[in-house]
Design a protein around this motif. Structure first.
Motif, PDB file in Angstrom:
ATOM      1  N   GLN A 256      57.304  84.195  45.719  1.00 50.67           N
ATOM      2  CA  GLN A 256      57.648  85.355  44.903  1.00 50.67           C
ATOM      3  C   GLN A 256      56.562  85.686  43.883  1.00 50.67           C
ATOM      4  O   GLN A 256      56.668  86.669  43.158  1.00 50.67           O
ATOM      5  CB  GLN A 256      58.980  85.118  44.184  1.00 50.67           C
ATOM      6  CG  GLN A 256      60.182  85.085  45.121  1.00 50.67           C
ATOM      7  CD  GLN A 256      61.459  84.687  44.406  1.00 50.67           C
ATOM      8  OE1 GLN A 256      61.454  83.838  43.521  1.00 50.67           O
ATOM      9  NE2 GLN A 256      62.564  85.307  44.803  1.00 50.67           N
TER      10      GLN A 256
ATOM     11  N   ASN B 276      52.825  86.910  38.575  1.00 50.18           N
ATOM     12  CA  ASN B 276      52.986  88.374  38.641  1.00 50.18           C
ATOM     13  C   ASN B 276      53.246  88.973  37.268  1.00 50.18           C
ATOM     14  O   ASN B 276      52.712  90.046  36.926  1.00 50.18           O
ATOM     15  CB  ASN B 276      54.138  88.727  39.584  1.00 50.18           C
ATOM     16  CG  ASN B 276      53.763  88.534  41.046  1.00 50.18           C
ATOM     17  OD1 ASN B 276      52.592  88.415  41.379  1.00 50.18           O
ATOM     18  ND2 ASN B 276      54.766  88.498  41.920  1.00 50.18           N
TER      19      ASN B 276
ATOM     20  N   SER C  28      56.995  95.596  39.097  1.00 44.76           N
ATOM     21  CA  SER C  28      57.163  96.109  40.453  1.00 44.76           C
ATOM     22  C   SER C  28      55.847  96.655  41.007  1.00 44.76           C
ATOM     23  O   SER C  28      55.581  96.551  42.207  1.00 44.76           O
ATOM     24  CB  SER C  28      58.239  97.197  40.471  1.00 44.76           C
ATOM     25  OG  SER C  28      57.858  98.289  39.641  1.00 44.76           O
TER      26      SER C  28
ATOM     27  N   LYS D 106      53.860  93.701  42.251  1.00 46.83           N
ATOM     28  CA  LYS D 106      54.394  93.229  43.534  1.00 46.83           C
ATOM     29  C   LYS D 106      53.990  94.170  44.673  1.00 46.83           C
ATOM     30  O   LYS D 106      53.727  93.722  45.796  1.00 46.83           O
ATOM     31  CB  LYS D 106      55.923  93.114  43.460  1.00 46.83           C
ATOM     32  CG  LYS D 106      56.393  91.988  42.543  1.00 46.83           C
ATOM     33  CD  LYS D 106      57.924  91.887  42.516  1.00 46.83           C
ATOM     34  CE  LYS D 106      58.368  90.722  41.636  1.00 46.83           C
ATOM     35  NZ  LYS D 106      59.856  90.606  41.585  1.00 46.83           N
TER      36      LYS D 106
ATOM     37  N   ASN E 183      50.551  93.320  45.569  1.00 42.58           N
ATOM     38  CA  ASN E 183      50.540  92.056  46.333  1.00 42.58           C
ATOM     39  C   ASN E 183      50.808  92.314  47.810  1.00 42.58           C
ATOM     40  O   ASN E 183      50.136  91.756  48.690  1.00 42.58           O
ATOM     41  CB  ASN E 183      51.596  91.091  45.787  1.00 42.58           C
ATOM     42  CG  ASN E 183      51.182  90.462  44.470  1.00 42.58           C
ATOM     43  OD1 ASN E 183      50.015  90.544  44.078  1.00 42.58           O
ATOM     44  ND2 ASN E 183      52.119  89.845  43.778  1.00 42.58           N
ATOM     45  N   ARG E 184      51.806  93.137  48.085  1.00 43.96           N
ATOM     46  CA  ARG E 184      52.140  93.410  49.476  1.00 43.96           C
ATOM     47  C   ARG E 184      50.966  94.059  50.218  1.00 43.96           C
ATOM     48  O   ARG E 184      50.665  93.728  51.368  1.00 43.96           O
ATOM     49  CB  ARG E 184      53.382  94.303  49.552  1.00 43.96           C
ATOM     50  CG  ARG E 184      54.694  93.579  49.246  1.00 43.96           C
ATOM     51  CD  ARG E 184      55.888  94.428  49.655  1.00 43.96           C
ATOM     52  NE  ARG E 184      55.980  95.654  48.880  1.00 43.96           N
ATOM     53  CZ  ARG E 184      56.627  95.761  47.722  1.00 43.96           C
ATOM     54  NH1 ARG E 184      57.231  94.703  47.207  1.00 43.96           N
ATOM     55  NH2 ARG E 184      56.677  96.915  47.072  1.00 43.96           N
TER      56      ARG E 184
END
Length: 938
Positions: A684, A895, A907, A910, A913-914
Motif C-alpha cells: 500500500q 506515500n 490519492s 497513489k 504510483n500506479r
C-alpha cells in the motif's frame, strides 16, 4: 472402538395379521410420495398406532425402506449417525469407510455433524432407485444436535429419498418452512383416532369381541378413538360377563385409563407372568437369555426359576400383550412403550420388594448390567449400573479395560451421569473427577476442567499404590493437552514429563497421548529432531492400540517437521495420510493438514488448490472452541489475497484477525498477523507504518524487507547476515531459505551482483528439491533478473538418463516427469545425487512461472530470458512528476510523506504510483526501484 449395531433396530415391524386396515391414512401417506414432498410426519400421542400404520403402508409399498427404531441411548450423535448409516446400507446406500471411521474415532472435539451428513447425502445421491427412510419413536432423542443434523439432511437430500418421522411430539424442525414450500405431509393425533366403523371392526376382527353397536360406539367415545385404550379395554372385557356395565364405568384421561387397565390386565394373568412382566419391564429390549438372567433367584423354589424366557416371550406375543418382535427369528422383542412405562411405575410403587419379596429394583438393574457386560454391550451395562445406583460398578465400566468408555462413543451418557452425581460421591472416588475432566476435554468444555482436576488432587491419597499414581499421571496428561491448545511450551513439557513418570505402563491410551504432547513441546522449542522422535513413537503405539486420534495428530506433527525441513513433497504425502485417518468428512483437527497442503500448494504456485485447501481448513477450524487455528487460516488466506494483488481485501482480513486474536487472547498469533500486515502495508506504500509494526514485534526479516523498501540496503544486509547465521546454527532450513532469498535480493539491489549471484545459486540448490516457486516470484522483477542471469550462466548438463546408473533409470522413467511427486533427490547415493533434477531444468520452470505471472498481471511485453531492456524500450516514458515520485520512493518515503513533500493529495501520489508501476512493469515499490536502476533511471 466401533459402536455395536443391533440389527433388531433396523427391522421393519410386520403388520399384524388381523389389524384394521386404514385406507384413508394410507392414501395420505401415498399422496406425500406422489407430490415428491420431502418429509412425512406422523406426530401423535402414545398408543395411537403410528408404528402399525407405517408397517401396513410399507407392506403394500413398492419402494425399499430403511427403518430405524430409536431409543434414548441414541441421543449421542455418533451413535445415532452410526445407526442411520446402518439403516441406509440396508437399502443399498454404499456408505464409505471414511464416514464409519469418523464415527468410530475417539475425539476431544464435537462431531462435525453437518460434514458427516454431507458425506452421507453424497452417497445417497449415487443411488439410482427411490427409497423411504423411517425414523420411528423420534421423540426419545430430544437432541438439538441431531435435530440440526436432520434439518440439514432434509434440506439437501436428493429426490430419490423420502423421510418419514413417527413421534409423540413435533420434532424441532422448521415445519412452517416445509409447509410453506408444500414439502410436508402431516398425520396427527386427530387423524389417528379410530372412527366408529374402525372401532367396530377392531373389536370384532382383532379382539374377537361381539359387542352391540351402541356399546362399541360408547367405547370409541370414551377412549376418543385411542387404539391403545381400545386394546386395553378389549383385553379387560374378555374377562367380564357384563360388557355394557364395564364400558359405562370406563373413563378418565389416558394416563389414568392406562393405569386402570394395566391393573385389570395384570390381575387376570398368572402370577408367574405378572412377575415376568414386572421384572423385565426395566429392559429396553428383551431376549430369552437376558430375561432368564435378570429373573434368576438364589431361592430355587421361586416360581421365577420355572419360567423359560423364550417361551414366555412367545406366549406374550401370541396373546397380543403389548409386545413387539424386533427380528424375523423372534429372538428379540420390546414392550409397547406405554405398557412398559406402566409396568415400571407399578414396579416402583410396589417398593423395594417388588417381585415376590425376592429382589428389589436395584438388583434387577444390577443383573441386567452384568448380562450386558458379558455380551460386551458396555453402554447398556453402564446405564443399568446407573439405574441400580451402583456407583462403584458404573465407575469401573466407564474406566473400561484398556480404553475408557468415553473413547467408545459414550461421552454424552458418561457426562450426564457425572454431572448428576452428588459431590460426596465424586469426592469419595477421585477417579470420577479425572474421568469427568477427560470427558469435558473431549467435548471442548475447557473452562470447567481445571476445577475437576483440583478436586481429584484434593481427595487423592499419597501416591503409594499404582492406581493412585496412574490417576496423578492422567491429571498431568490432561493439563499437558490443555497447554497444547495454548502453545504453553514450559507447561506442556513439565506436565508431560510428570504424566509419563506416574502413568502405569499398561495405560497405553493416555501414555501415547502424552508422548504426542511432549513432541508438540519439542516442536515449539525448535528441537525438530526430538519432536520427530516423539511423534514417530506416538504413531507406532497408537497404530497398535487403534487410537486413531493420536495416530492422526502425531502423523500431522511429522508432516509439519517435513515441511519445516523444506521436504515439501514428503510433507504433502504425510498431510494426505492425515486426511485418510481423519475420515470423510474429516475430523476438525484435520484443519492443520489442509492448512499445510494449502501452504505447499501456494509455494508450488498452484493458487487455486491453495485457496480450496485454505477454505476447507478454515471451515474445520470453525468447529473448535477457544483455539486459535481459525486465526492461522485467516492469516494464510489474507496472504494469498496479497499474492493475487487484492491488497485492500487482505488488509481488511488481517485487521479482523488481529482484533479477534486480541479479543480472545491468542497472543501467539499476533506476530504472524503482524508479519502479513507488514507485507500489506508495503504494497500500500505505507512504509512508515510497516517499519513501526516490524519494530514493535521484533520481526527481523520483516524489518529487513522494510529497510529495502526505504533503500537502506546496507542496514538490511547486516540484519540478514546475522539472521542467516542464527538459522544455520539452529539448523532451521526453512527460515534459512527465506532469509537467503531476501539476502540475494538485497545484494542485487545494493549493486553487489556477484555476491547476489553466489547467494542465489545456493538458494536454488536448496529450493529445487522441494519445488519452491512462489517465494521467488513474490520478489518480483529483481529476482527474475537474477534467475535469468543464473540460467544464462549455467552450461547445459548431461542428459539425465545418461547421468544415472542403470538400476535407477526405471525409477526415472516413472517419476522424472512428475514434479509434484516425491523428489528424485535421494534415489541414488554418492556423487550421482547432484546430477538428479538438474538445476537448469528448475531454472526454466521458474522463468516460465515468472512469465505466466507477468501475463496474468496484464503486462503486454514479452519476456525473453537474457534480454535486458533499456529506458528507451519503455512502452511509455515516465513524466517529470512521476520521476520525482520515483526518486522519493527510492529514498524510502511513504506515500503520505511524499504527498507532504510535493504538496499534493495522498490519492494523487497513489495515482502516480500506479502509473509508475505500469510503465516499469512492476507490482511493488522494491521491484519498481530495482527496475528503474536497471534501466538507468536512478
Amino acid at each position: 472402538m466401533s459402536t455395536p449395531i443391533l440389527s433388531t433396530k433396523l427391522y421393519v415391524p410386520s403388520p399384524r395379521a388381523r389389524a384394521v386396515l386404514r385406507p384413508r391414512l394410507i392414501e395420505r401417506l401415498n399422496g406425500g410420495l406422489r407430490l415428491q414432498r420431502r418429509l412425512t410426519m406422523i406426530s401423535a400421542s402414545a398408543g395411537c398406532g403410528k408404528t402399525t400404520l407405517l408397517s401396513q403402508w410399507i407392506k403394500d409399498s413398492s419402494l425399499p425402506v430403511a427403518w430405524l427404531s430409536l431409543e434414548e441411548g441414541d441421543r449421542e450423535p455418533a451413535r445415532f449417525l452410526a445407526y442411520l448409516v446402518a439403516a441406509l446400507q440396508t437399502v443399498g446406500v454404499e456408505i464409505g469407510e471414511g464416514v464409519m471411521s469418523k464415527l468410530q474415532a475417539p475425539s476431544p472435539l464435537p462431531l462435525p455433524l453437518e460434514g458427516i451428513i454431507t458425506a452421507i447425502l453424497n452417497h445417497i445421491a449415487a443411488l439410482r432407485n427411490q427409497f423411504i427412510l423411517v425414523l420411528d419413536d423420534y421423540h426419545v432423542l430430544d437432541s438439538k444436535a441431531i435435530d440440526s443434523a436432520l434439518d440439514f439432511l432434509i434440506e439437501h437430500m436428493p429426490q430419490q429419498m423420502h423421510v418419514v418421522i413417527a413421534s409423540r411430539q413435533d420434532p424441532d424442525l422448521p415445519l412452517a418452512r416445509l409447509r410453506a414450500r408444500d414439502q410436508l405431509t402431516e398425520v396427527r393425533t386427530s387423524d389417528m383416532r379410530f372412527t366408529s366403523d374402525e372401532t367396530s371392526e377392531f373389536l370384532r376382527r382383532s379382539m374377537e369381541l361381539d359387542l352391540l353397536a351402541e356399546d362399541a360406539a360408547l367405547l370409541e367415545s370414551r377412549t376418543e378413538g385411542w387404539i391403545a385404550g381400545l386394546q386395553l379395554a378389549a383385553l379387560s372385557l374378555q374377562g367380564h360377563h357384563d360388557a355394557a356395565t364395564f364400558i359405562r364405568s370406563f373413563g378418565g384421561k389416558h394416563r389414568d385409563v392406562l393405569d386402570y387397565l394395566v391393573e385389570e390386565v395384570l390381575q387376570q394373568l398368572p402370577e408367574g407372568i405378572q412377575d415376568f412382566l414386572l421384572s423385565t419391564s426395566i429392559l429396553e429390549r428383551l431376549c430369552g437369555p437376558l430375561c432368564e438372567y435378570v429373573l434368576r433367584s438364589e431361592a430355587r423354589d421361586s416360581p421365577l426359576n420355572a419360567i423359560s424366557g423364550q417361551e414366555t416371550l412367545e406366549y406374550l406375543e401370541r396373546v397380543n400383550l403389548f409386545i413387539v418382535p424386533l427380528d424375523k427369528e423372534r429372538q428379540w422383542y420390546r414392550y409397547h412403550h406405554l405398557f412398559s412405562d406402566a409396568l415400571r411405575q407399578r414396579l416402583t410403587r410396589m417398593g423395594s420388594s417388588a417381585v415376590g419379596g425376592e429382589r428389589d429394583v436395584s438388583e434387577l438393574h444390577r443383573r441386567a448390567s452384568e448380562w450386558h457386560e458379558h455380551q460386551a454391550l458396555l453402554l447398556e451395562a453402564f446405564q443399568h449400573a446407573i439405574a441400580a445406583q451402583d456407583v462403584d460398578r458404573a465407575t469401573r465400566l466407564i474406566e473400561g479395560e484398556g480404553i475408557p468408555l468415553i473413547f467408545r462413543g459414550a461421552i454424552g451418557p458418561v457426562l450426564h451421569w457425572l454431572d448428576s452425581l452428588p459431590k460426596e460421591e465424586m469426592d469419595a472416588r477421585p477417579a470420577l473427577h479425572v474421568m469427568h475432566a477427560s470427558a469435558m476435554l473431549m467435548v471442548g468444555q475447557m473452562t470447567g476442567i481445571e476445577p475437576k482436576l483440583r478436586a481429584a488432587e484434593t481427595y487423592l491419597q499419597a501416591a503409594e499404590d499404582e492406581y493412585t499414581r496412574d490417576l496423578i499421571g492422567h491429571i498431568a496428561s490432561i493439563r499437558a493437552t490443555i497447554a497444547v491448545s495454548k502453545h504453553q511450551t514450559e507447561t506442556i513439557m513439565a506436565e508431560s514429563r510428570r504424566a509419563l513418570e506416574f502413568l502405569s505402563s499398561y495405560n497405553l491410551p493416555v501414555r501415547t497421548a502424552t508422548i504426542w504432547t511432549l513432541g508438540y513441546a519439542y516442536l515449539l522449542q525448535g528441537d525438530r529432531a526430538a519432536a520427530g522422535k516423539a511423534y514417530q513413537e506416538a504413531v507406532t503405539i497408537s497404530q497398535k492400540i487403534g487410537h486413531i486420534m493420536i495416530n492422526m495428530m502425531a502423523t500431522l506433527g511429522l508432516g509439519m517437521i517435513q515441511e519445516a525441513e523444506n521436504q515439501l513433497y514428503a510433507a504433502a504425502e504425510t498431510y494426505r495420510r492425515v486426511l485418510d485417518l481423519a475420515g470423510d468428512p474429516p475430523l476438525p483437527a484435520a484443519c492443520e493438514a489442509y492448512l499445510g497442503l494449502a501452504r505447499i500448494c501456494s509455494e508450488w504456485n498452484d493458487l487455486d488448490a491453495a485457496e480450496q485447501h485454505g477454505q476447507q481448513a478454515l471451515r474445520l477450524a470453525g468447529q473448535f472452541e477457544h483455539i486459535d487455528r481459525g486465526v492461522a487460516c485467516e492469516v494464510f488466506l489474507a496472504r494469498l489475497k496479497l499474492t493475487r494483488g487484492a491488497v485492500s481485501e487482505a488488509a481488511a482480513m488481517l485487521t479482523k484477525a488481529d482484533h479477534f486474536a486480541r479479543q480472545h487472547h491468542f497472543t501467539h498469533q499476533l506476530p504472524h498477523i503482524a508479519e502479513a500486515q507488514v507485507l500489506a502495508l508495503l504494497q500500500q506504500g505505507d512504509v512508515s507504518s510497516a517499519l513501526q509494526l516490524a519494530q514493535r514485534f521484533e520481526l527481523k526479516l520483516s524489518l529487513a524487507r522494510v529497510l529495502l523498501a526505504q533503500g537502506d540496503t546496507a542496514t538490511a544486509l547486516v540484519i540478514l547476515e546475522q539472521l542467516r547465521t542464527d538459522m544455520e546454527v539452529k539448523e532451521w532450513v526453512n527460515e534459512q531459505l527465506k532469509v537467503m532469498v531476501l539476502q540475494a535480493l538485497a545484494f542485487h539491489v545494493h549493486g553487489e551482483k556477484r555476491r547476489a549471484a553466489q547467494v542465489i545459486a545456493d538458494v536454488l540448490e536448496m529450493g529445487e528439491p522441494g519445488g519452491f516457486i512462489r517465494m521467488f516470484i513474490d520478489e518480483g522483477e529483481p529476482m527474475r533478473e537474477m534467475i535469468n542471469a543464473a540460467a544464462l550462466s549455467k552450461p547445459n548438463q548431461k542428459p539425465l538418463r545418461e547421468a544415472v546408473s542403470k538400476p535407477n533409470q526405471k525409477l526415472l522413467r516413472e517419476d522424472v516427469d512428475k514434479p509434484k511427486q516425491l523428489p528424485l533427490r535421494g534415489v541414488v547415493d554418492g556423487p550421482e545425487q547432484k546430477l538428479l533434477w538438474p538445476i537448469h531444468d528448475y531454472l526454466e520452470r521458474l522463468l516460465h512461472a515468472f512469465e505466466a505471472e507477468r501475463k496474468e498481471r496484464g503486462v503486454t511485453s514479452v519476456f525473453v530470458p537474457g534480454f535486458v531492456q533499456s529506458a528507451d524500450s519503455l512502452i511509455e516514458p515516465l513524466s517529470r512528476r512521476e520521476m520525482e515520485v520515483l526518486r522519493l520512493i527510492a529514498e524510502g518515503l511513504s506515500n503520505r510523506q511524499i504527498s507532504e513533500r510535493l504538496f499534493v493529495t495522498l490519492s494523487t501520489v497513489k495515482g502516480h504510483n500506479r502509473m509508475i508501476f505500469d510503465k516499469l512493469q512492476a507490482t511493488r515499490r522494491t521491484e519498481a526501484v530495482a527496475r528503474a536502476r536497471e534501466l538507468g533511471l536512478l
